[in-house]
Motif scaffolding. Structure first.
Motif, PDB file in Angstrom:
ATOM      1  N   THR A 209       0.855  -1.186   0.000  1.00  0.00           N
ATOM      2  CA  THR A 209       0.000   0.000   0.000  1.00  0.00           C
ATOM      3  C   THR A 209       0.892   1.237   0.000  1.00  0.00           C
ATOM      4  N   SER A 211       1.265   4.901   1.834  1.00  0.00           N
ATOM      5  CA  SER A 211       0.852   5.707   2.975  1.00  0.00           C
ATOM      6  C   SER A 211       1.847   6.839   3.164  1.00  0.00           C
ATOM      7  N   ASP A 212       1.342   8.063   3.189  1.00  0.00           N
ATOM      8  CA  ASP A 212       2.218   9.242   3.319  1.00  0.00           C
ATOM      9  C   ASP A 212       3.292   9.252   2.232  1.00  0.00           C
TER      10      ASP A 212
END
Length: 253
Positions: A209, A211-212
């Motif tokens: 994934t 994220s940020d």
């Protein structure tokens, strides 16, 4: 007839498509993770499986797929293609035996030595010229196998008892823990990662994934090496500490 492949860097996909193009041009090849794969299997009696062997064992994702859908295999007529970087002994046999247990008829097996896909282990890397030679030899072997099948004599590589013993003693006894579970060892270098998301799109397990603006790995890696070989910043590793050399099948054609 259909073809089903589990492929990391494209070796098994390329082998299957070449096989089908010469054996049955009407047959289509689908990745194991295709959303409609169950439907395709139900609609076809003849199947060609192509996959990359890991430590003389089945990739965890493929093993789980076969077991979770065991009702699908009864009465199917299956030919198995196993691609490998090193000698596996019974690469085709490990899938064949599993499918036979669920009622499939195995008509033959083919072993193809292909370019290395493990990008982060220096000891396993080959020169590009050697990998190109391997692809040419594999192509010739596929043509020969198709001819033999059409003549009623399909190759039986990896299917016999001696092959089983060779696979067991070659790697499987020593490295069976590697494929018994999904891996949580995938590492992402946050200093290198640019959050492009290419790894997320490539992963067959949806194990990655963003994220940020940084890729994050979970604990269900099936060790296909797709993400490692396509990461533009060489930010991902699994077995080794750094990426030595990336490579997909297109590099050797």
């Amino acid at each position: 007839m259909i073809g089903i492949y589990f492929s990391g860097t494209g070796n098994s996909k390329y082998a299957l498509e070449l096989f089908l193009d010469n054996y049955n041009k009407a047959a289509r090849a689908f990745p194991l993770e295709d959303k409609n794969i169950i439907h395709y299997i139900k609609e076809n009696k003849e199947i060609v499986f192509s996959y990359s062997v890991q430590f003389s064992s089945l990739p965890k994702m493929l093993k789980d797929f076969i077991d979770h859908h065991k009702h699908l295999w009864r009465g199917k007529i299956i030919f198995v293609i196993a691609t490998m970087g090193l000698f596996s002994g019974d690469g085709a046999g490990i899938l064949a035996r599993r499918l036979q247990k669920y009622g499939a008829e195995i008509i033959g097996g083919l072993h193809l030595k292909m370019p290395d896909s493990i990008a982060d282990e220096k000891a396993l890397k080959r020169p590009i010229t050697k990998n190109k030679e391997l692809v040419k030899k594999a192509e010739k072997k596929i043509y020969s196998a198709v001819k033999s099948i059409k003549n009623g004599n399909p190759p039986q590589e990896g299917l016999g008892f001696l092959c089983h013993i060779a696979g067991l003693l070659g790697q499987r006894l020593y490295f069976q823990r590697k494929t018994r579970h999904y891996s949580d060892k995938l590492e992402i270098n946050n200093r290198k990662c640019i959050g492009c998301g290419k790894c997320v799109l490539a992963c067959p397990m949806e194990n990655l994934t963003i994220s940020d603006n940084i890729a994050k790995a979970n604990n269900r890696c099936t060790m296909c090496y797709r993400c490692i070989n396509i990461c533009p910043k060489q930010a991902i590793t699994l077995l080794g500490k750094y990426v030595v050399q990336q490579g997909t099948i297109e590099k050797y054609l």
